[in-house]
Enzyme design. Structure first.
Site, mmCIF file in Angstrom:
data_model
loop_
_atom_site.group_PDB
_atom_site.id
_atom_site.type_symbol
_atom_site.label_atom_id
_atom_site.label_comp_id
_atom_site.label_asym_id
_atom_site.label_seq_id
_atom_site.Cartn_x
_atom_site.Cartn_y
_atom_site.Cartn_z
ATOM 1 N N LEU A 1 -10.017 6.911 15.969
ATOM 2 C CA LEU A 1 -9.783 7.921 14.935
ATOM 3 C C LEU A 1 -11.052 8.269 14.170
ATOM 4 C CD1 LEU A 1 -6.377 6.690 13.479
ATOM 5 C CD2 LEU A 1 -6.784 8.432 15.218
ATOM 6 N N LYS A 2 -12.114 7.467 14.309
ATOM 7 C CA LYS A 2 -13.363 7.756 13.610
ATOM 8 C C LYS A 2 -14.181 8.820 14.316
ATOM 9 C CE LYS A 2 -13.664 3.135 11.580
ATOM 10 N NZ LYS A 2 -14.451 1.895 11.448
ATOM 11 N N GLY B 1 -4.646 -7.559 0.381
ATOM 12 C CA GLY B 1 -3.612 -8.463 -0.099
ATOM 13 C C GLY B 1 -2.712 -8.889 1.040
ATOM 14 N N HIS B 2 -1.902 -9.917 0.793
ATOM 15 C CA HIS B 2 -0.931 -10.394 1.770
ATOM 16 C C HIS B 2 0.394 -10.680 1.072
ATOM 17 C CE1 HIS B 2 -3.453 -10.487 5.305
ATOM 18 N NE2 HIS B 2 -4.426 -11.064 4.598
ATOM 19 N N ILE C 1 2.002 -13.183 -0.028
ATOM 20 C CA ILE C 1 2.047 -14.025 -1.220
ATOM 21 C C ILE C 1 1.532 -13.279 -2.450
ATOM 22 C CG2 ILE C 1 -0.256 -15.046 -0.870
ATOM 23 C CD1 ILE C 1 0.986 -17.721 -1.788
ATOM 24 N N ASN C 2 0.548 -12.373 -2.265
ATOM 25 C CA ASN C 2 0.037 -11.585 -3.384
ATOM 26 C C ASN C 2 1.064 -10.575 -3.867
ATOM 27 O OD1 ASN C 2 -2.631 -11.707 -1.229
ATOM 28 N ND2 ASN C 2 -2.769 -12.732 -3.209
ATOM 29 N N TYR C 3 1.780 -9.957 -2.921
ATOM 30 C CA TYR C 3 2.805 -8.979 -3.295
ATOM 31 C C TYR C 3 3.970 -9.671 -4.007
ATOM 32 C CZ TYR C 3 0.163 -6.915 0.573
ATOM 33 O OH TYR C 3 -0.821 -6.503 1.407
ATOM 34 N N ASP D 1 6.572 -8.875 3.136
ATOM 35 C CA ASP D 1 6.125 -8.137 4.320
ATOM 36 C C ASP D 1 7.270 -7.383 4.991
ATOM 37 O OD1 ASP D 1 3.504 -8.783 4.070
ATOM 38 O OD2 ASP D 1 3.434 -10.234 5.694
#
Length: 586
Positions: free
Chosen positions: A57-58, A121-122, A124-126, A152
């Protein structure tokens, strides 16, 4: 299948995005996963029911390919941080301008705004930012994340799936797509609505790990058995609690009140000692068929080793083999729609009909063709205008300019005989054009592997433009005859390269539709390749009209030298056009 006919483009990412795409595929959607180049396949393990396509896509070519795919898609699922797709010119504003019905689903951890929107983030952060993590864990210990399922997959994947389904339903009424902003933080907070709304009901008033539903209650927790297994207990209601007590061999009047929270730790210890006296299978026998809400804690290995001959959707106790799970039917077990029932494109069940080409259909094809087809036709018009400008008046140019004859002199005069000689040599020059055109066509296949179609197209126009320009500047017999070979390069180019590009455009469109529709052969039913070739060929007739109507007047006014000058100028303009505006397929 409820989503049969829905076309989804899933931009490859970590687990939440692929799970959302898998759910849509499980319910019948055609999902194409767009992977980055040199990707190692589906590392998320959630590729069931999907096709895959590697796109960079770049690169401008990759971004253009995704835009073309999105014109035919119903849903695009994007898992990147805020601003990534806008930087690639692939944001919802651009894609929905080209396809107003497109549903653009953005699945991110922190959403599209706020100070966390551009950071990593992952799960646990959410969970932490949603407030839910503060409620999960044992009493007196740190909070801990329950795998990565809640934020997730629950707050992210399934909430995004719900948003897509609601947008599809709304599109049935409005005909317009929407942008779905699925934030895992907000999705997790939404899932925990019950937790927040029940704060003052006695369910969550105590510290973490000491409440009824977080492992604090003796009747809502797990216990280890004698063989190292575990039993899960969920006997909340009094009538179910009585059956639990009966199964444990206890008497209700010997125990504290069920809702006496101060006595819960002592009761949990007593229940744990009793469960440790028997194996898991023995407890299954005791509680089998009762409403005590006691079930075995099964491992992944036990879940996958199920017996398909048992009743599905329940847990069966077998006297010989113990407990065996019988899960409900998998979505992937649902039979696919037979190919004979599919239309030429997803969701379109149509009968194939052949229609005769008419002037109306030709004009409609010219007006409605994609821009890159139109640019190819314009370049073809430049090429034929230049070529015909030279060819139609070339013999006259040889007689008047090169040989200095006079076509208007008396037929028995020397000037007229010289003119006739020039016309005769000009005919030989046209023969050289034909011979070299055949020879050059033979070598084109070898040249294209080195310089490509773009190189061939550019080279044909450039050599013709320079050749006719030199003829006009230096009208010598021998140099003119030598440069006639370049006319053959131009004619061979006009007869081959544009039609090769038409064929490549159609193959590319067929491949894109096959990826989205899952069909191995769509037979070009949306755009007629023959019709596009006919439109391209019409440029020859249009060039004849332009040359015949315009150049004849100029020759009468300025003489035959204007022939090669016009051919050279138009060819060099066309040379720039084929470089700047014609699209080439790798």
């Amino acid at each position: 299948m409820a989503l049969q006919g829905i076309r989804v483009l899933e931009l490859a990412g970590l687990a939440p995005g692929p799970f959302c795409g898998m759910v849509l595929a499980d319910f019948g959607a055609r999902v194409v996963r767009v992977d980055p180049p040199r990707a190692r396949g589906d590392v998320s393990f959630l590729g069931r029911g999907k096709r895959s396509l590697a796109v960079d896509l770049k690169r401008p070519e990759g971004a253009a390919l995704l835009r073309r795919l999105c014109r035919q898609a119903d849903v695009v699922l994007e898992p990147f941080r805020h601003g990534v797709m806008e930087k690639l010119q692939l944001g919802p504003e651009i894609l929905q301008r080209e396809n107003p019905k497109l549903i653009y689903a953005r699945l991110t951890g922190f959403g599209q705004s706020g100070r966390f929107s551009r950071v990593a983030g992952h799960d646990i952060n959410y969970l932490a930012l949603s407030g839910v993590l503060s409620k999960i864990g044992r009493s007196g210990e740190n909070p801990y994340a329950p795998l990565n399922l809640l934020a997730d997959f629950g707050g992210g994947s399934l909430m995004c799936t719900l948003g897509i389904l609601v947008a599809l339903f709304e599109r049935m009424r409005s005909g317009k797509g929407q942008v779905i902003d699925a934030s895992m933080v907000e999705g997790t907070a939404y899932l925990s609505t019950f937790l927040w709304n029940s704060q003052q009901t006695g369910l969550w008033e105590r510290p973490r790990g000491q409440n009824m539903l977080d492992g604090g209650a003796p009747f809502y927790t797990t216990y280890r058995t004698a063989d190292g297994g575990f039993m899960a207990v969920g006997a909340i209601e009094p009538k179910f609690y009585k059956l639990l007590i009966k199964g444990l061999g206890l008497k209700s009047d010997e125990l504290p009140n069920q809702m006496s929270m101060n006595d819960w730790p002592e009761m949990k210890k007593r229940f744990a000692d009793i469960f440790a006296e028997k194996t898991r299978d023995e407890w299954c026998q005791i509680f089998n068929g009762t409403d005590a809400c006691v079930t075995p804690v099964l491992t992944f290995e036990e879940v996958t080793q199920h017996d398909h001959n048992k009743e599905r959707g329940s847990f069966i106790y077998d006297e010989d083999q113990g407990v065996s799970p019988c899960p409900a039917p998998r979505l992937s077990d649902t039979p696919a729609l037979p190919s004979s029932k599919r239309g030429p494109f997803i969701g379109e069940h149509t009968e194939e009909t052949r229609k005769a080409m008419t002037m109306k259909s030709l004009l409609r094809a010219l007006v409605n063709m994609p821009p890159y087809y139109r640019c190819l036709c314009i370049s073809h018009l430049f090429g034929w205008t230049a070529f015909l400008s030279n060819m139609l008046f070339f013999t006259d140019f040889m007689g008047q300019i090169v040989y200095q004859g006079d076509p208007y002199a008396a037929h028995n005069s020397t000037e007229f005989l010289i003119y006739q000689r020039g016309v005769e040599v000009g005919c030989w020059g046209l023969c050289l054009n034909s011979m070299f055109s055949s020879l050059y066509s033979y070598f084109q296949k070898s040249l294209v592997s080195y310089i490509g179609l773009k190189g061939l197209y550019f080279l044909g126009y450039l050599l013709f433009g320079l050749g006719t320009g030199f003829i006009g500047l230096f009208p010598n017999v021998y140099s003119t005859l030598a440069l006639c070979t370049l006319f053959g390069v131009m004619s061979s180019t006009l007869y081959t390269v544009p039609f090769n590009l038409i064929a490549k455009y159609h193959r590319e469109e067929q491949e894109e539709k096959r990826l989205l529709a899952g069909e191995e052969n769509l037979d070009g039913r949306e755009r007629g390749q023959g019709l596009d070739c006919a439109v391209l060929t019409c440029m020859v007739q249009l060039a004849q009209i332009l040359v015949g109507g315009g150049l004849g007047f100029l020759v009468n006014k300025a003489g035959s030298v204007i022939v090669v000058i016009t051919a050279s100028v138009v060819s060099l303009i066309g040379c720039c056009f084929v470089v700047l505006f014609v699209r080439y397929v790798d």
